[in-house]
Write a protein that holds these residues in place. Sequence first.
Motif: not given
Length: 620
Positions: A56-81
Amino acid sequence: MNIAENYPLLHTINLPEDVRKLSRAQLIPLSKELREFLTHTVSLSGGHFSAGLGTVELTVALHYVYNTPKDKLVWDVGHQAYPHKILTGRKERMPTIRTKGGVSAFPKRQESEYDAFGVGHSSTSISAALGMAIAAENKGEDSRMVAIIGDGSITGGMAFEAMNHAGAIDANLLVILNDNDMAISPNVGAMNNYFTKIISSKLYSSVREESKKVLSGLPSVWELAKKTEEHVKGMIVPGTLFEELGFNYIGPIDGHDIDMLVDTLRAVKGLSGPVFLHIVTKKGKGYAPAEKDPLAYHGVPAFDRTKDCLPKAAPSPHPTYTQVFGRWICDMADKDQRLLGITPAMREGSGMVEFSECFPKRYFDVAIAEQHAVTLAAGQACQGAKPIVAIYSTFLQRAYDQLVHDVAIQNLDVLFAIDRAGLVGPDGPTHAGNFDYSFLRCIPNMLVMAPADENECRQMLTTGYNYDGPASVRYPRGKGPGSTVNTDFSELEIGKAEIRHKGGRIAILAWGSMVTPALEVGKHLGATVVNMRFIKPLDEKIILEMAKSHDVLITIEENVLAGGAGSAVNEFLQAEQILMPVLNIALPDRFIEQGTREELLAECALDMPGILSRIEDFCA
Ligand SMILES: Cc1ncc(C[n+]2csc(CCOP(=O)(O)OP(=O)(O)O)c2C)c(N)n1
Ligand SMILES: CC(=O)[C@@H](O)[C@H](O)COP(=O)(O)O
Ligand SMILES: [Mg+2]
């Protein structure tokens, strides 16, 4: 679900740009609401749960800091997404997750521009993010690529192949290791021991405190760090493996401390070259029953969130195929000391729990390493052991070369117990096991079997075990028709089918899960029904008999048509120069989306009404 009332801050978030408009102080309440919302929706829908609670916190922080979708988040497996899905425009639809037409189980490019890469199988994220980084640089595009990988998934060889490459070319790439000390079951292996050592080292706590001070108060230190990356390295446990691979290793840091995460991500965003950020999280974080038992809450049915345990499965006299395998392997291990059992990180799903407890020295969880699992078995077989690789059909795809090159060419005595074959249901196309007849039957020396019922599954396991060479038994997710399973070790004659129903003009040749609906149809139409049992070797004698005594042949299988069991029959008929009407009923040449197994079988006309109408149309 009244989102506005119960989740006032989350309600205002439609897309990540809304997260980026929040103040730093709002990130903690947003994380709290996000976690509660996740718990609420998964309690309604079921699905992957404890991993998402930890991100949860990681997701919030990533979208807060990175300019998604231009910046790309690649979740491994994706069950945590799931938290990522909630923040990227899908929150209202979350209760539909994994249902037919609903939100997909894993990130999927077709579903959202924020899903940078389609996943489901593990250990792909670093390769994919590296590919994106290289292509972006080639285009002169300034986007940042982030791979988020768990401590379980990083045990997959591909992750290291990718780091080996990234480190050598000094790619601009951030790899975040989400270390919760769990795969589905407790994580295993030397790499896991290494992570534990880093975290439990005295340095971790002091680094944590020091880093906190540095990161919160002194962004200029990071400016300096950009210039002198050695300084950053100095903040971490020295001599890490990842540094040797050419990464700038940072961490370990607390992955639930959102301030720390935001500061760290902001700092590493400015660094060039490959960066490896090690965060420590708790699987199941914030929901007490899941924290206590993250394994049970890895993937859940719908549940009552006010209770502290999951609903108990209704008692049933009929075991699942997985349970049939689990019983058989223990019985056979009791009888034969040479038996060794291997799982690539799927102990529970593959029915190996009892075996692991009763035969710990003969049980090998090799972590998420399917290729290694198969070649390990080959090596064991060379020494006269009798290895069994328990593996999901979809994950065996990973180890195809090992199957061919290491096992089959040497005709080694390895038994593959292939679970989740055919349509699996809610996990969707990434997890369907629709190709194994095709990819197994073209391999010389392989014995390929599919049981029509539970007792036959046990008989096939014994047959494959006693066969001197590579053998496979493939069975679907869940229960079969409910036959009584004997406790003996009876075998089947290799390559011998059985006639289940005698009829007139039409002969139906069916394999595995399709024998039951074929019988219903056969009885309805007055057709002969044969349980073919073997995809390889085919019972050619019975095919000849059926061809001679019937006007029409129908083949039915839960595998794609191309290269499958029906194709094998066609090849045989052609070789024998037999020309007659043949209808092949099989899975179509497309990826089948999620739904319940029953819904998907109906969609593919592989249920009784579908099969009946296809035969009636053909014979009309
Ligand atoms: C190639 C492959 N093998 C096995 C799996 C099944 N699987 C899904 S999640 C998982 C555990 C992943 O552990 P980790 O990466 O640490 O994530 P966590 O659940 O702990 O967040 C496994 C084994 C898979 N998805 N892909
Ligand atoms: C994400 C993943 O790969 C596993 O969690 C998978 O969903 C398990 O499937 P089963 O529920 O069929 O064991
Ligand atoms: Mg983990």
